[in-house]
Design a protein around this motif. Structure first.
Motif, PDB file in Angstrom:
ATOM      1  N   PHE A   1       0.703  -1.695  -0.014  1.00 53.14           N
ATOM      2  CA  PHE A   1       0.220  -0.201  -0.204  1.00 53.14           C
ATOM      3  C   PHE A   1       0.753   1.334   0.039  1.00 53.14           C
ATOM      4  O   PHE A   1       0.479   2.298  -0.738  1.00 53.14           O
ATOM      5  N   VAL A   2       1.951   1.311   0.530  1.00 58.04           N
ATOM      6  CA  VAL A   2       2.547   2.652   1.589  1.00 58.04           C
ATOM      7  C   VAL A   2       3.498   2.609  -0.271  1.00 58.04           C
ATOM      8  O   VAL A   2       3.207   3.782  -0.379  1.00 58.04           O
ATOM      9  N   GLN A   3       4.058   1.452  -0.836  1.00 55.05           N
ATOM     10  CA  GLN A   3       4.707   1.613  -2.740  1.00 55.05           C
ATOM     11  C   GLN A   3       3.783   2.621  -3.799  1.00 55.05           C
ATOM     12  O   GLN A   3       3.826   3.458  -3.893  1.00 55.05           O
ATOM     13  N   ALA A   4       2.850   1.745  -3.418  1.00 56.42           N
ATOM     14  CA  ALA A   4       1.699   2.053  -4.353  1.00 56.42           C
ATOM     15  C   ALA A   4       1.476   3.659  -3.998  1.00 56.42           C
ATOM     16  O   ALA A   4       1.081   4.308  -5.195  1.00 56.42           O
ATOM     17  N   MET A   5       0.869   4.138  -2.939  1.00 58.44           N
ATOM     18  CA  MET A   5       0.889   5.959  -2.298  1.00 58.44           C
ATOM     19  C   MET A   5       1.884   5.959  -3.138  1.00 58.44           C
ATOM     20  O   MET A   5       1.849   7.338  -3.685  1.00 58.44           O
ATOM     21  N   LEU A   6       3.116   5.712  -2.586  1.00 62.56           N
ATOM     22  CA  LEU A   6       4.446   6.614  -3.211  1.00 62.56           C
ATOM     23  C   LEU A   6       4.454   6.669  -3.951  1.00 62.56           C
ATOM     24  O   LEU A   6       5.076   8.131  -4.836  1.00 62.56           O
ATOM     25  N   GLN A   7       4.528   6.209  -5.305  1.00 58.69           N
ATOM     26  CA  GLN A   7       4.253   5.607  -6.553  1.00 58.69           C
ATOM     27  C   GLN A   7       3.370   6.842  -6.878  1.00 58.69           C
ATOM     28  O   GLN A   7       3.357   7.985  -8.238  1.00 58.69           O
ATOM     29  N   LEU A   8       2.019   6.829  -6.344  1.00 62.09           N
ATOM     30  CA  LEU A   8       0.988   7.615  -6.984  1.00 62.09           C
ATOM     31  C   LEU A   8       1.378   8.976  -7.173  1.00 62.09           C
ATOM     32  O   LEU A   8       1.419   9.863  -7.388  1.00 62.09           O
ATOM     33  N   SER A   9       1.800   9.633  -5.707  1.00 63.26           N
ATOM     34  CA  SER A   9       2.353  10.956  -5.387  1.00 63.26           C
ATOM     35  C   SER A   9       3.066  11.173  -5.981  1.00 63.26           C
ATOM     36  O   SER A   9       3.231  12.412  -6.488  1.00 63.26           O
ATOM     37  N   GLN A  10       4.495  10.921  -6.210  1.00 68.15           N
ATOM     38  CA  GLN A  10       4.617  10.982  -7.462  1.00 68.15           C
ATOM     39  C   GLN A  10       4.412  11.678  -8.661  1.00 68.15           C
ATOM     40  O   GLN A  10       5.188  12.168  -9.105  1.00 68.15           O
ATOM     41  N   ALA A  11       3.530  10.452  -9.139  1.00 66.55           N
ATOM     42  CA  ALA A  11       2.885  10.758 -10.330  1.00 66.55           C
ATOM     43  C   ALA A  11       2.613  11.723 -10.661  1.00 66.55           C
ATOM     44  O   ALA A  11       2.497  12.719 -11.137  1.00 66.55           O
ATOM     45  N   GLU A  12       1.928  12.053  -9.085  1.00 68.75           N
ATOM     46  CA  GLU A  12       0.895  13.019  -9.461  1.00 68.75           C
ATOM     47  C   GLU A  12       1.567  14.386  -9.009  1.00 68.75           C
ATOM     48  O   GLU A  12       1.378  15.699  -9.195  1.00 68.75           O
ATOM     49  N   SER A  13       2.952  14.259  -8.423  1.00 69.56           N
ATOM     50  CA  SER A  13       3.754  15.583  -8.285  1.00 69.56           C
ATOM     51  C   SER A  13       4.650  16.108  -8.885  1.00 69.56           C
ATOM     52  O   SER A  13       5.320  16.893  -9.012  1.00 69.56           O
ATOM     53  N   GLY A  14       4.753  15.269 -10.178  1.00 69.80           N
ATOM     54  CA  GLY A  14       5.423  15.416 -11.595  1.00 69.80           C
ATOM     55  C   GLY A  14       6.357  14.897 -11.063  1.00 69.80           C
ATOM     56  O   GLY A  14       8.072  15.470 -11.701  1.00 69.80           O
ATOM     57  N   GLN A  15       7.261  13.967  -9.749  1.00 70.62           N
ATOM     58  CA  GLN A  15       8.071  13.817  -9.937  1.00 70.62           C
ATOM     59  C   GLN A  15       8.713  12.532 -10.821  1.00 70.62           C
ATOM     60  O   GLN A  15      10.185  11.597 -11.131  1.00 70.62           O
ATOM     61  N   LEU A  16       7.356  11.722 -11.202  1.00 74.60           N
ATOM     62  CA  LEU A  16       8.372  10.722 -12.300  1.00 74.60           C
ATOM     63  C   LEU A  16       8.440  11.066 -13.636  1.00 74.60           C
ATOM     64  O   LEU A  16       6.899  11.386 -13.802  1.00 74.60           O
ATOM     65  N   VAL A  17       9.239  10.653 -14.007  1.00 78.48           N
ATOM     66  CA  VAL A  17       9.668  11.404 -15.416  1.00 78.48           C
ATOM     67  C   VAL A  17       9.054  10.340 -16.171  1.00 78.48           C
ATOM     68  O   VAL A  17       9.913   8.934 -15.888  1.00 78.48           O
ATOM     69  N   LEU A  18       8.557  10.428 -17.709  1.00 77.80           N
ATOM     70  CA  LEU A  18       8.788   9.963 -17.909  1.00 77.80           C
ATOM     71  C   LEU A  18       9.773   9.664 -19.076  1.00 77.80           C
ATOM     72  O   LEU A  18      10.207  10.458 -19.758  1.00 77.80           O
ATOM     73  N   HIS A  19      10.098   8.323 -19.501  1.00 81.14           N
ATOM     74  CA  HIS A  19      10.914   8.265 -20.683  1.00 81.14           C
ATOM     75  C   HIS A  19      10.858   7.771 -21.922  1.00 81.14           C
ATOM     76  O   HIS A  19      10.192   6.279 -21.718  1.00 81.14           O
ATOM     77  N   MET A  20      10.461   8.598 -22.608  1.00 83.18           N
ATOM     78  CA  MET A  20       8.854   8.529 -23.847  1.00 83.18           C
ATOM     79  C   MET A  20      10.530   7.926 -25.022  1.00 83.18           C
ATOM     80  O   MET A  20      11.940   8.504 -25.674  1.00 83.18           O
ATOM     81  N   GLU A  21      10.155   6.399 -24.706  1.00 85.58           N
ATOM     82  CA  GLU A  21      11.050   6.474 -26.629  1.00 85.58           C
ATOM     83  C   GLU A  21      10.209   5.697 -27.361  1.00 85.58           C
ATOM     84  O   GLU A  21       9.117   4.997 -27.263  1.00 85.58           O
ATOM     85  N   PRO A  22      10.438   5.238 -28.885  1.00 83.67           N
ATOM     86  CA  PRO A  22      10.356   4.341 -29.383  1.00 83.67           C
ATOM     87  C   PRO A  22       9.289   2.786 -28.736  1.00 83.67           C
ATOM     88  O   PRO A  22      10.930   2.562 -28.901  1.00 83.67           O
ATOM     89  N   HIS A  23       8.702   2.323 -28.576  1.00 84.76           N
ATOM     90  CA  HIS A  23       8.963   0.573 -28.565  1.00 84.76           C
ATOM     91  C   HIS A  23       7.734  -0.161 -28.930  1.00 84.76           C
ATOM     92  O   HIS A  23       7.033   0.143 -29.756  1.00 84.76           O
ATOM     93  N   ASP A  24       7.294  -1.452 -29.618  1.00 82.18           N
ATOM     94  CA  ASP A  24       6.847  -1.663 -30.146  1.00 82.18           C
ATOM     95  C   ASP A  24       6.087  -2.260 -29.049  1.00 82.18           C
ATOM     96  O   ASP A  24       6.242  -3.610 -27.816  1.00 82.18           O
ATOM     97  N   LEU A  25       4.941  -2.099 -29.600  1.00 81.88           N
ATOM     98  CA  LEU A  25       3.760  -2.065 -28.059  1.00 81.88           C
ATOM     99  C   LEU A  25       3.546  -3.545 -27.969  1.00 81.88           C
ATOM    100  O   LEU A  25       3.391  -3.777 -27.440  1.00 81.88           O
ATOM    101  N   CYS A  26       3.921  -3.658 -29.015  1.00 83.20           N
ATOM    102  CA  CYS A  26       3.084  -5.348 -28.860  1.00 83.20           C
ATOM    103  C   CYS A  26       3.642  -6.282 -28.597  1.00 83.20           C
ATOM    104  O   CYS A  26       2.937  -7.762 -27.528  1.00 83.20           O
ATOM    105  N   LEU A  27       5.072  -6.347 -28.712  1.00 85.06           N
ATOM    106  CA  LEU A  27       5.985  -6.666 -27.721  1.00 85.06           C
ATOM    107  C   LEU A  27       6.063  -6.909 -25.928  1.00 85.06           C
ATOM    108  O   LEU A  27       5.545  -7.621 -25.150  1.00 85.06           O
ATOM    109  N   ILE A  28       5.797  -5.510 -25.746  1.00 85.96           N
ATOM    110  CA  ILE A  28       5.269  -5.426 -24.733  1.00 85.96           C
ATOM    111  C   ILE A  28       3.890  -6.179 -24.141  1.00 85.96           C
ATOM    112  O   ILE A  28       3.815  -6.927 -23.134  1.00 85.96           O
ATOM    113  N   ALA A  29       3.093  -5.680 -25.120  1.00 86.19           N
ATOM    114  CA  ALA A  29       1.652  -6.555 -24.482  1.00 86.19           C
ATOM    115  C   ALA A  29       2.063  -7.305 -24.153  1.00 86.19           C
ATOM    116  O   ALA A  29       1.651  -8.214 -23.198  1.00 86.19           O
ATOM    117  N   ARG A  30       3.053  -8.650 -25.722  1.00 84.97           N
ATOM    118  CA  ARG A  30       3.088 -10.118 -25.139  1.00 84.97           C
ATOM    119  C   ARG A  30       3.863 -10.422 -23.552  1.00 84.97           C
ATOM    120  O   ARG A  30       3.188 -11.570 -23.526  1.00 84.97           O
TER     121      ARG A  30
END
Ligand code: ADP
Length: 478
Positions: A306-335
């Protein structure tokens, strides 16, 4: 208690500055108008005098006779009107011959001083009348017309005739004095009026300031009433009210969040404590103690999750979680994600179906995109009873890519659909199968979708299943 602020400095107040600028402009305008009026008055007077002197010049021809033997004024001496006219004509008058010799002059002209012979010669040559303003030794001004009066027997005669400007100058001086002595009163009255008007115009602004001072975290429901004038101030009040509304909603969310977190933490802590206490007091064998510790450990695991999930969410919402946008094959990730869910799905007796194209490249954050799929799939598996089916589809659409997770589970009642993406929101259910959910999974999914500038939609029929559709914008690099 009034707080010392910029409003305490009088000269810095908006009202004062507005009035001062208005007053300066008003005073300048009045001075300018005064100068223009004075000039106009002088011009009008001058043109009047000019007309009068022109009239005198014409009249002169009727009364003045010049012969070789001398100068005579021909008029009926018994006629008072004639006498008066001649008297006036002779008041500022001078007659000279072409050599500059004065043949007749009035006492006033003697005081002004006769024209110099070279001036007389020049005027006679030019033939056109010459206008001059001359002053006597006491400063009295005269408007004078000079010119060729008569040409006879090869002799030319010069005449200068004029009128006093004393009265005109007096009128102008009187106007100037009167106008500029009244002007300060006008400026004062204008200033007072300007001050009152400015005060009235700024009154609502002060009200806004007063109301804002009373707004605190505790009474964010206060709103400043709109005046209904539809002006800039109403717009300001409206913007201000909407800002408070947003603040109020943030405060409400924060309070709710604190309450939810405390609630979520209290339950497992109470459970662990209870189990350990009971074990301590009642456990008879090492086996029983072990069992109690194991259950407590499970609870602490849930807590740390729970604490980990909370931490993750609060980091996401406060903008601390930086996305690393890169081209990926979505089908590969899905598999890859599907692979992780094969065993849990088997254990739950569910059929896991995937409908994916061979490849679809897009710019995403690999880790978060994987989490998005995991959360949706784990929910689908958790809320679908044995024998059901969970389906993952990935389709290329004109607007981008569409990822759908569909199940044949218990579904979500319509009245809860709009709230399931809220933090800690869980659809109330008597079924014990979902008692370990935190109500955070979908909030995180919603954040990931938003961070990828996508959209998420859900449709569900209670008892038949749900379908979550995520649309991510076309960022395919193909
Ligand atoms: P939880 O940890 O409770 O699953 P989520 O935020 O993931 O929290 O989901 C919020 C609520 O939405 C869940 O408690 C559940 O009631 C409902 N829900 C989510 N996914 C599904 C689904 N596939 N089928 C039925 N209900 C669902």
């Amino acid at each position: 208690m009034p707080t010392p602020g910029p409003s305490t400095n009088f000269t810095r107040r908006l009202g004062f500055r507005l009035t001062a600028s208005y007053l300066a402009f008003f005073a300048l305008l009045l001075v300018f108008a005064g100068v223009v009026f004075r000039r106009l008055l002088v011009d009008i007077q001058e043109s009047e005098v000019r007309d009068l002197v022109e009239g005198d010049w014409a009249a002169l021809r009727g009364y003045l006779r010049v012969t070789g033997s001398g100068v005579t004024w021909e008029y009926d001496r018994k006629n008072p009107q004639d006498s008066f006219v001649v008297e006036r004509l002779r008041r500022v008058f001078m007659l000279a011959d072409e050599s500059g010799k004065v043949l007749d002059t009035s006492p006033a002209y003697t005081v002004i001083g006769p024209e110099r012979p070279e001036v007389i010669a020049r005027v006679l040559r030019s033939r056109a009348p010459v206008w001059e303003t001359r002053q006597d030794p006491w400063g009295l001004a005269y408007r004078i017309r000079e010119g060729l009066f008569l040409e006879q027997n090869q002799h030319r005669y010069f005449v200068a005739i004029g009128r006093s400007l004393a009265l005109n100058n007096e009128i102008v001086a009187h106007f100037t004095w009167l106008y500029f002595s009244i002007l300060p009163f006008f400026v004062m009255i204008g200033g007072l009026l300007g001050w009152l008007l400015t005060k009235r115009a700024l009154q609502p602004l002060n009200e806004v300031a007063r109301t804002s001072e009373t707004i605190t975290g505790a009474n964010l429901s206060l709103r400043i009433p709109l005046r209904g004038a539809g002006d800039e101030l109403d717009r300001l009040i409206d913007t201000f009210n909407r800002m408070i509304e947003r603040l109020e909603s943030s405060f409400r969310q924060m309070r709710q969040f604190t309450a939810d977190v405390s609630h979520e933490l209290r339950t497992p802590i109470t459970a662990v404590r209870g189990q350990l206490e009971v074990a301590l007091m009642t456990a008879k064998s090492e086996e029983q103690l072990r069992e109690a510790i194991l259950t407590a450990l499970e609870e602490t695991e849930r807590l740390s999750h729970f604490v980990q999930a909370m931490l993750q969410l609060s980091q996401a919402e406060s903008g601390q979680l930086v996305l690393h946008m890169e081209p990926h094959d979505l089908c590969l990730i899905a598999r890859e994600v599907l692979e992780q869910f094969k065993i849990p799905a088997d254990e739950e007796g569910l059929q896991l179906v995937a409908q994916l194209p061979p490849e679809y490249s897009a710019e995403v954050d690999r880790l978060q995109f994987g989490r998005l799929l995991s959360n949706l799939l784990s929910n689908a598996i958790r809320y679908t009873p044995r024998g059901g089916q969970v389906r993952l589809e990935l389709d290329q659409r004109a607007s981008g890519v569409e990822i759908a997770v569909e199940d044949t589970g218990r579904g979500i009642p319509a009245e809860h659909l709009s709230r399931i993406f809220e933090r800690f929101y869980r659809v109330p259910n008597t079924d014990s199968s979902d008692s370990r959910g935190l109500g955070l999974g979908l909030s995180f999914v919603a954040w990931i979708v938003k961070a990828h500038k996508g959209q998420i939609q859900v449709s569900s029929t209670p008892g038949r299943g749900s379908r979550f559709v995520v649309t991510l914008p076309r960022t395919s690099l193909g």
